[in-house]
Design a protein around this motif. Structure first.
Motif, PDB file in Angstrom:
ATOM      1  N   LEU A 383       0.916  -1.391   0.062  1.00 14.62           N
ATOM      2  CA  LEU A 383       0.030   0.076  -0.034  1.00 14.62           C
ATOM      3  C   LEU A 383       1.100   1.431  -0.034  1.00 14.62           C
ATOM      4  N   MET A 384       0.770   1.915  -0.880  1.00 18.51           N
ATOM      5  CA  MET A 384       1.480   3.366  -0.879  1.00 18.51           C
ATOM      6  C   MET A 384       0.231   4.550  -0.580  1.00 18.51           C
ATOM      7  N   ILE A 385       0.804   5.404   0.455  1.00 21.84           N
ATOM      8  CA  ILE A 385      -0.042   6.310   0.949  1.00 21.84           C
ATOM      9  C   ILE A 385       0.326   7.644   0.896  1.00 21.84           C
ATOM     10  N   ASP A 386      -0.545   8.542   0.548  1.00 17.47           N
ATOM     11  CA  ASP A 386       0.000  10.106   0.053  1.00 17.47           C
ATOM     12  C   ASP A 386      -1.038  10.936   0.666  1.00 17.47           C
ATOM     13  N   ARG A 441      -5.579  -9.875  -2.514  1.00 13.21           N
ATOM     14  CA  ARG A 441      -6.160  -8.577  -2.909  1.00 13.21           C
ATOM     15  C   ARG A 441      -7.162  -8.323  -1.719  1.00 13.21           C
ATOM     16  N   GLU A 442      -8.005  -9.274  -1.293  1.00 13.77           N
ATOM     17  CA  GLU A 442      -9.135  -9.053  -0.528  1.00 13.77           C
ATOM     18  C   GLU A 442      -8.637  -8.311   0.963  1.00 13.77           C
ATOM     19  N   VAL A 443      -7.587  -9.159   1.592  1.00 17.62           N
ATOM     20  CA  VAL A 443      -7.069  -8.472   2.738  1.00 17.62           C
ATOM     21  C   VAL A 443      -6.347  -7.117   2.587  1.00 17.62           C
ATOM     22  N   GLY A 477      -2.712   3.827  -3.059  1.00 12.94           N
ATOM     23  CA  GLY A 477      -2.481   2.957  -4.226  1.00 12.94           C
ATOM     24  C   GLY A 477      -2.274   1.545  -3.668  1.00 12.94           C
ATOM     25  N   LEU A 478      -2.978   0.466  -4.368  1.00 14.77           N
ATOM     26  CA  LEU A 478      -2.501  -0.737  -3.954  1.00 14.77           C
ATOM     27  C   LEU A 478      -2.084  -1.716  -5.103  1.00 14.77           C
ATOM     28  N   HIS A 479      -1.137  -2.463  -4.597  1.00 16.49           N
ATOM     29  CA  HIS A 479      -0.853  -3.557  -5.706  1.00 16.49           C
ATOM     30  C   HIS A 479      -0.365  -4.989  -4.990  1.00 16.49           C
ATOM     31  N   VAL A 480      -0.921  -5.661  -5.751  1.00 15.94           N
ATOM     32  CA  VAL A 480      -0.807  -7.366  -5.318  1.00 15.94           C
ATOM     33  C   VAL A 480      -0.113  -8.022  -6.131  1.00 15.94           C
ATOM     34  N   GLY A 496       3.894  -0.514  -9.277  1.00 17.97           N
ATOM     35  CA  GLY A 496       2.555  -0.963  -9.328  1.00 17.97           C
ATOM     36  C   GLY A 496       1.779  -0.120  -8.300  1.00 17.97           C
ATOM     37  N   ALA A 497       2.316  -0.190  -7.065  1.00 20.55           N
ATOM     38  CA  ALA A 497       1.460   0.797  -6.123  1.00 20.55           C
ATOM     39  C   ALA A 497       1.513   2.059  -6.682  1.00 20.55           C
ATOM     40  N   ASP A 498       2.538   2.545  -7.381  1.00 17.48           N
ATOM     41  CA  ASP A 498       2.605   4.023  -7.616  1.00 17.48           C
ATOM     42  C   ASP A 498       1.669   4.297  -8.714  1.00 17.48           C
ATOM     43  N   ARG A 499       1.639   3.557  -9.586  1.00 16.68           N
ATOM     44  CA  ARG A 499       0.453   3.874 -10.535  1.00 16.68           C
ATOM     45  C   ARG A 499      -0.878   3.826 -10.041  1.00 16.68           C
ATOM     46  N   ALA A 500      -1.185   2.931  -9.270  1.00 15.20           N
ATOM     47  CA  ALA A 500      -2.549   2.779  -8.417  1.00 15.20           C
ATOM     48  C   ALA A 500      -2.741   4.223  -7.745  1.00 15.20           C
ATOM     49  N   LEU A 501      -1.496   4.520  -6.878  1.00 17.65           N
ATOM     50  CA  LEU A 501      -1.891   5.669  -6.163  1.00 17.65           C
ATOM     51  C   LEU A 501      -2.190   7.195  -7.136  1.00 17.65           C
ATOM     52  N   TYR A 502      -1.632   7.048  -8.417  1.00 10.74           N
ATOM     53  CA  TYR A 502      -1.676   8.144  -9.339  1.00 10.74           C
ATOM     54  C   TYR A 502      -3.206   8.167  -9.737  1.00 10.74           C
ATOM     55  N   VAL A 503      -3.598   6.701  -9.970  1.00 13.71           N
ATOM     56  CA  VAL A 503      -4.946   6.853 -10.255  1.00 13.71           C
ATOM     57  C   VAL A 503      -5.935   7.214  -9.064  1.00 13.71           C
ATOM     58  N   ALA A 504      -5.790   7.038  -7.759  1.00 17.29           N
ATOM     59  CA  ALA A 504      -6.653   7.382  -6.799  1.00 17.29           C
ATOM     60  C   ALA A 504      -6.423   8.926  -6.861  1.00 17.29           C
ATOM     61  N   LYS A 505      -5.386   9.471  -7.073  1.00 11.30           N
ATOM     62  CA  LYS A 505      -5.164  11.044  -6.976  1.00 11.30           C
ATOM     63  C   LYS A 505      -6.121  11.561  -8.338  1.00 11.30           C
ATOM     64  N   ASN A 506      -5.991  11.145  -9.260  1.00  9.45           N
ATOM     65  CA  ASN A 506      -6.561  11.671 -10.528  1.00  9.45           C
ATOM     66  C   ASN A 506      -7.973  11.448 -10.430  1.00  9.45           C
ATOM     67  N   ALA A 507      -8.525  10.442  -9.645  1.00  8.94           N
ATOM     68  CA  ALA A 507     -10.023  10.122  -9.307  1.00  8.94           C
ATOM     69  C   ALA A 507     -10.578  11.174  -8.325  1.00  8.94           C
ATOM     70  N   GLY A 508      -9.765  12.006  -7.647  1.00 10.09           N
ATOM     71  CA  GLY A 508     -10.394  12.754  -6.725  1.00 10.09           C
ATOM     72  C   GLY A 508     -10.000  12.750  -5.333  1.00 10.09           C
TER      73      GLY A 508
END
Length: 514
Positions: A383-386, A441-443, A477-480, A496-508
């Motif tokens: 988990l990458m947290i910003d 992924r679930e955890v 951002g989460l990557h498994v 992978g986690a950074d990409r997911a974090l970028y998505v979360a930032k762009n999504a609001g």
């Protein structure tokens, strides 16, 4: 605490070593003392035994000398008695008898003179020829003895002073009988006391050693060293007469002399033919002084040996004490260095502001988790947290408030429900990361959602948060990674986690993205 316990253990072990060394030294000293004490005691016993043997041999020698001396006199008296029995004692025979007594006296060096007395004690014949007028010997002990004893053996009496010469003599007398057995008179031979003084003077003895010739009733006839007051002294209360002679006719013993009270090693012997006893005594004090002077060099060497052992022991104990002190100091220094090293390691792996794992610890643990996941064929989540709009937070509230905000977020992340092998780290700046070994992924999704909710629940004011709410929020951002979907590597997982974090930032922002 561990250092203190180690120091106590080391100190105890050193004390034990010192105690063992003291016990060892005491044992060595004790053994040396016991062995040498036994040798010294045994040497003294051998000295006493040697003195007893010498004293016994000397008393036997004195016994034989005395027996020879009195046997010669005895035979002479018996010979003269036989002649008197043949020729009688009438006046006509006095000249012959005078010559006979004179020749017998001159042939025996121990004799002072010989004489014949009638039944009334009057002098009839003497070896010297002249007969003093109006002298009678009926008052002498030997005369009274023969007057009441009819036996034919010689009688040895106490020392007397000769009425003819004035010398001290030992009277040796023989009873003369008539044909009917009635008392006829006395045949006397007087033995010079000076004869024994000469004979006993031949023996090489110390001045406190004793040689003695005694009657069997305890009367002293002669003693060396010569003391005239001791002549005719009765010592029948001495152990020699009360005990020893009753058990054996000869032997040895150690007891105090009845003459002067000195303790001596005695040898004694009772003559078989005559009622005489000889004794030889070695002064025990003189023996001890001679023994000690001989043994003094050995005792000195033993004392030096003990001193050397003692000094060596003290040097060893001092070395042990110094070694103990050095060991304790080295242990303390080592423990301090160990503590400092641990502190440095902790500082190197912990973020100074939040107390979480820092970037270095994160990288090490992520590599370890990747290797473990590959080996055990298990998934690995990151988990990458910003913190959303954190620059605006710092600009609005100041950097101290920003630091406090990061501390509160770190505390919230720490108190989330984690598995023991999860690692919460400060990745850098306002970014945090959570490594979940074995997390699927679930955890990972559930924990990521809990992160967003926990930070929002802190209600930290943030007026310029671009996500649309007036409080601090985070994006996750989460990557498994699993063995099936891609090759495991730390870089791939972080990317992978950074990409997911970028998505979360762009999504609001304030949300989780995969």
């Amino acid at each position: 605490m561990i250092a203190d316990q180690h120091a106590v253990t080391t100190h105890s072990s050193k004390l034990s070593l010192r105690q063992m060394m003291i016990i060892f030294l005491l044992a060595i000293v004790s053994v040396v003392i016991l062995i040498n004490g036994w040798l010294i005691w045994n040497s003294w016993q051998r000295t006493i035994a040697s003195a007893q043997n010498d004293a016994h041999n000397l008393s036997q020698s004195l016994s034989r000398q005395a027996e020879d001396t009195f046997l010669q006199v005895d035979l002479t008296l018996q010979d003269v008695s036989d002649r008197i029995s043949l020729i009688g004692l009438n006046q006509a025979q006095h000249g012959y008898l005078r010559e006979l007594l004179s020749s017998r006296t001159s042939s025996l060096p121990q004799l002072n003179g010989m004489a014949i007395y009638d039944a009334q004690g009057n002098w009839l014949v003497t070896s010297r020829g002249n007969i003093p007028k109006q002298i009678n010997n009926s008052d002498r002990e030997y005369f009274r003895y023969h007057l009441t004893h009819a036996d034919s053996r010689v009688h040895i009496g106490k020392v007397i002073r000769s009425r003819a010469t004035g010398d001290l003599v030992i009277p040796v007398s023989l009873r003369l009988n008539n044909s009917d057995g009635s008392f006829r008179g006395i045949l006397l031979a007087s033995v010079n006391l000076s004869f024994f003084k000469t004979v006993y003077g031949y023996y090489n003895l110390g001045r406190h050693n004793v040689l003695a010739l005694m009657l069997s009733d305890g009367t002293i006839l002669y003693v060396r060293p010569y003391v005239e007051s001791a002549i005719n002294r009765n010592i029948s209360d001495s152990p020699l007469f009360t005990t020893l002679l009753k058990n054996a006719s000869s032997g040895t013993a150690v007891y105090k002399s009845a003459l002067d009270g000195k303790e001596r090693v005695f040898g004694y012997s009772a003559l078989q033919r005559y009622s005489l006893v000889t004794a030889a005594g070695y002064d025990k004090g003189q023996l001890m002084r001679g023994w000690f002077s001989t043994l003094s060099v050995y005792i000195a060497l033993c004392t030096i040996l003990l001193l050397v052992i003692f000094l060596l022991g003290m040097l060893v104990l001092r070395h042990i004490s110094l070694n103990q002190k050095n060991q304790l100091e080295l242990t303390a220094v080592r423990d301090r260095l160990t503590a400092m090293n641990r502190t440095l390691q902790t500082l190197a792996l912990v973020d100074g502001l939040t107390g979480l794992a820092n970037r270095r610890q994160f990288d090490l643990y992520l590599q370890h988790s990747v290797d473990r996941a590959h080996k055990l064929q298990i998934p690995l989540a990151l988990l990458m947290i910003d913190v959303d709009s954190f620059k605006a937070f710092n600009d609005s509230y100041g950097h101290p408030a920003g630091d406090d905000c990061l501390k509160r977020i770190a505390d919230a992340l720490t108190h989330l429900p984690h598995r023991p092998d999860n690692l919460v780290a400060r990745y850098g700046g306002e970014e945090f990361a959570i490594i979940l070994p074995g997390g699927d992924r679930e955890v990972a999704s559930r924990l990521a959602q809990q992160v967003v909710e926990a930070i929002s629940a802190l209600n930290i004011p943030h007026q310029h948060n671009s996500c649309g709410q007036q409080r601090v929020s985070v994006s996750v951002g989460l990557h498994v990674m699993t063995q099936e979907n891609q090759i495991l590597s730390p870089q791939a997982l972080i990317a992978g986690a950074d990409r997911a974090l970028y998505v979360a930032k762009n999504a609001g922002k304030n949300q989780v993205a995969e």
